[in-house]
Design a protein around this motif. Structure first.
Motif, short mmCIF file in Angstrom:
data_model
loop_
_atom_site.label_atom_id
_atom_site.label_comp_id
_atom_site.label_asym_id
_atom_site.label_seq_id
_atom_site.Cartn_x
_atom_site.Cartn_y
_atom_site.Cartn_z
N CYS A 42 -5.40 11.28 33.82
CA CYS A 42 -5.48 12.29 33.85
C CYS A 42 -4.69 13.03 34.57
CB CYS A 42 -6.61 13.10 33.48
SG CYS A 42 -7.26 11.93 32.09
N VAL A 43 -4.33 14.49 33.57
CA VAL A 43 -3.54 15.77 34.48
C VAL A 43 -4.20 16.19 34.59
CG1 VAL A 43 -1.37 16.58 34.22
CG2 VAL A 43 -1.26 14.52 34.33
N VAL A 44 -4.97 17.41 35.88
CA VAL A 44 -4.62 18.68 35.61
C VAL A 44 -4.38 19.54 35.62
CG1 VAL A 44 -5.99 18.62 38.15
CG2 VAL A 44 -7.49 20.29 36.23
N ALA A 45 -4.16 20.88 34.65
CA ALA A 45 -3.30 21.85 35.39
C ALA A 45 -4.23 23.14 35.40
CB ALA A 45 -2.20 22.29 34.33
N LEU A 46 -4.11 24.21 36.82
CA LEU A 46 -4.95 25.01 36.87
C LEU A 46 -4.06 26.91 35.93
CD1 LEU A 46 -6.88 27.06 38.00
CD2 LEU A 46 -5.71 27.37 40.32
N CYS A 47 -4.54 27.14 35.10
CA CYS A 47 -4.20 28.14 34.35
C CYS A 47 -4.33 29.55 35.45
CB CYS A 47 -4.18 28.01 32.93
SG CYS A 47 -4.13 26.19 32.01
N ALA A 48 -3.88 30.97 35.04
CA ALA A 48 -4.33 31.63 36.00
C ALA A 48 -5.40 32.38 34.43
CB ALA A 48 -2.93 33.02 36.03
N ASN A 49 -4.98 32.32 32.94
CA ASN A 49 -6.32 32.81 32.16
C ASN A 49 -5.94 32.10 31.14
OD1 ASN A 49 -3.74 33.72 30.72
ND2 ASN A 49 -3.05 34.91 31.97
N ALA A 90 3.27 15.50 32.03
CA ALA A 90 3.02 16.01 31.58
C ALA A 90 2.38 17.17 32.80
CB ALA A 90 1.16 15.05 31.52
N CYS A 91 2.96 17.17 33.87
CA CYS A 91 2.49 18.15 34.81
C CYS A 91 3.96 19.36 34.90
CB CYS A 91 2.67 17.58 36.38
SG CYS A 91 1.67 16.54 36.84
N ALA A 92 5.01 18.17 34.27
CA ALA A 92 6.22 19.41 34.05
C ALA A 92 6.22 20.16 32.68
CB ALA A 92 7.79 18.47 34.13
N VAL A 93 5.55 19.54 31.83
CA VAL A 93 5.34 20.22 30.48
C VAL A 93 4.19 22.09 30.74
CG1 VAL A 93 3.54 20.19 28.05
CG2 VAL A 93 5.93 18.75 28.84
N ALA A 94 3.22 21.49 31.65
CA ALA A 94 2.53 22.39 32.51
C ALA A 94 2.57 23.60 32.78
CB ALA A 94 1.19 21.94 33.03
N ARG A 95 3.74 23.34 33.66
CA ARG A 95 4.49 23.64 34.51
C ARG A 95 4.84 24.93 33.93
NH1 ARG A 95 5.48 19.33 38.47
NH2 ARG A 95 3.35 18.99 39.91
N HIS A 96 5.76 24.30 33.25
CA HIS A 96 7.17 25.28 32.54
C HIS A 96 5.92 25.47 31.33
CE1 HIS A 96 10.87 25.30 30.55
NE2 HIS A 96 10.23 25.09 28.81
N SER A 97 4.92 25.21 30.67
CA SER A 97 3.67 26.49 30.07
C SER A 97 3.16 27.10 30.56
CB SER A 97 2.78 25.86 29.49
OG SER A 97 4.13 25.03 28.64
N GLY A 98 3.43 27.38 32.27
CA GLY A 98 3.03 28.42 33.10
C GLY A 98 1.96 28.56 33.90
N ALA A 99 1.09 26.77 33.70
CA ALA A 99 0.60 27.00 34.91
C ALA A 99 0.71 27.44 35.94
CB ALA A 99 0.11 25.13 33.94
N LEU A 100 -0.36 27.23 36.86
CA LEU A 100 0.06 28.10 38.23
C LEU A 100 0.33 26.82 39.06
CD1 LEU A 100 -2.90 29.85 38.51
CD2 LEU A 100 -0.59 30.94 38.10
N GLY A 101 -0.29 25.42 38.38
CA GLY A 101 0.07 23.99 38.93
C GLY A 101 -0.60 23.14 38.83
N ALA A 102 -0.05 21.80 38.74
CA ALA A 102 -0.23 20.66 38.26
C ALA A 102 -0.57 19.88 38.72
CB ALA A 102 -0.50 19.99 36.49
N LYS A 103 -1.81 18.26 38.96
CA LYS A 103 -1.22 17.20 39.33
C LYS A 103 -2.28 15.94 38.82
CE LYS A 103 -4.27 17.03 43.10
NZ LYS A 103 -4.94 16.39 41.95
N LEU A 104 -2.15 15.36 38.98
CA LEU A 104 -3.17 13.71 39.10
C LEU A 104 -4.29 14.22 39.59
CD1 LEU A 104 -3.81 11.34 40.96
CD2 LEU A 104 -1.11 11.10 40.66
N THR A 105 -5.27 13.58 38.50
CA THR A 105 -6.78 13.72 39.26
C THR A 105 -6.98 12.60 39.33
OG1 THR A 105 -8.41 15.06 38.58
CG2 THR A 105 -7.68 14.92 37.06
N GLY A 106 -8.36 11.76 40.07
CA GLY A 106 -8.37 10.39 39.83
C GLY A 106 -7.62 8.87 40.62
N ALA A 107 -7.57 8.11 40.49
CA ALA A 107 -7.30 7.39 40.60
C ALA A 107 -5.78 7.25 40.03
CB ALA A 107 -7.84 6.00 40.39
N GLY A 108 -5.34 8.14 39.42
CA GLY A 108 -3.83 7.78 39.22
C GLY A 108 -3.27 6.73 38.50
N GLY A 109 -1.76 6.50 38.18
CA GLY A 109 -1.26 5.26 37.85
C GLY A 109 -1.17 5.64 35.76
N GLY A 110 -1.56 6.29 35.38
CA GLY A 110 -2.05 7.02 34.25
C GLY A 110 -3.49 7.36 34.11
#
Ligand code: PMV
Length: 315
Positions: free
Chosen positions: A274-281, A252-272
């Motif tokens: 959600c992922v959050v991606a920051l987008c410029a617009n 999910a992080c790689a897809v987001a970055r590849h689609s133009g996200a400024l950055g992406a990471k898991l959010t919360g406990a992890g191990g499954g």
């Protein structure tokens, strides 16, 4: 909200928010500050007087042995209020790392406060919601509850009052559900084992996360979101070193970055969860969401508007 009137009402209502952690999950358990954003999706609670506790979750009545009853009893004990029938309308995916449990707790505390008491302070709401959270997770830092109480960006350090984290502009966030969520308790315990095995290495990682959080706050104030995105990627790397990432999260992080996200990471406990991606617009945010959808990853947008980080305690 609760407060204001002298006479308790026949029905109490309360609202609270879900959250995304932008930086510092897990490290926050060890005293490092974290940055979280309250999002507009959340929980609405309605409370009515009843002889025994009754819980409804999205119109479904929960069986008496459901562990939410135990949490409700802890919450009521902290507020010193009697039994009630509570109806919870939850707009967030449950247990996905978006703070649904804390949002339920805060909304319930506010609704019970309005029903049974003339005033309930935000500090009492925090304490009651933490009592609820401890039923599910032995050692909650309090970040989920603090974010559920506020909107906008907050900086949270364990044992301290949350601070608003003013920033310029608008955060276009995209959130994906990258696989089934893991239990926060289990993930927190896993990190504790890593600390035990190599305390020196662990404190170096804590220091690194601490500087990421500090730099992210400065960059957000300056409006340099591209740099903030890079720091999110770094935080993700450090979290995966604590065995919190999964193949689905990495995809999910790689897809987001590849689609133009400024950055992406898991959010919360992890191990499954959600992922959050920051987008410029907004355009890039849509692009990231469509890319996830095309891979059957369920997702939604969650914007945070820079308002000087003002807390909205009453909604
Ligand atoms: O409840 P979750 O999955 O959003 O995780 C909470 C954040 C942790 O740092 C993992 C735990 C905590 O208590 O701060």
């Amino acid at each position: 909200m609760s407060g204001g009137s002298d006479v308790p009402s026949a029905t109490g209502t309360g609202r609270a928010f879900g959250k995304v952690i932008l930086f510092g999950e897990h490290a926050v358990v060890y005293g490092v500050p974290a940055l979280a954003a309250g999002i507009s999706k959340g929980v609405r609670a309605t409370a009515q007087a009843a002889k025994d506790d009754e819980l409804w979750l999205n119109d479904r009545r929960l069986e008496g042995d459901h562990e939410l009853y135990q949490a409700l009893r802890k919450l009521r004990g902290s507020l010193a209020v009697p039994a009630a029938s509570l109806s919870l309308r939850v707009e967030l995916p449950l247990g996905a790392g978006l703070g649904s449990s804390a949002a339920m707790a805060v909304a319930s505390a506010r609704a019970l406060g309005e029903l049974h008491r003339s005033t309930v302070s935000e500090r009492e709401v925090f304490a009651a919601a933490q009592a609820w959270e401890r039923v599910f997770h032995g050692n909650p830092s309090g970040i989920d509850v603090a974010a559920a109480q506020a909107m906008g960006l907050i900086a949270f350090s364990r044992g301290e009052e949350p601070q608003s984290a003013p920033f310029s502009g608008h955060l276009y966030l995209a959130v994906a559900q990258a696989g089934p969520p893991a239990s926060t308790k289990t993930m927190v315990e896993g990190v504790a084992r890593i600390q035990k095995r190599n305390p020196e290495q662990f404190s170096k990682t804590l220091e690194a996360i601490s500087s990421l959080v500090h730099n992210a706050r400065v960059l957000l104030r300056q409006g340099d979101q591209a740099a903030v995105g890079k720091l999110m990627d770094l935080n993700q790397m450090l979290l995966s070193g604590w065995m919190l990432s999964t193949e689905e999260i990495e995809t999910a992080c790689a897809v987001a970055r590849h689609s133009g996200a400024l950055g992406a990471k898991l959010t919360g406990a992890g191990g499954g969860g959600c992922v959050v991606a920051l987008c410029a617009n907004n355009h890039l945010q849509e692009k990231v969401l469509s890319a996830w959808e095309s891979k059957n990853i369920s997702c939604f947008s969650a914007d945070v508007v820079g308002d000087g980080g003002q807390h909205h305690e009453h909604v």
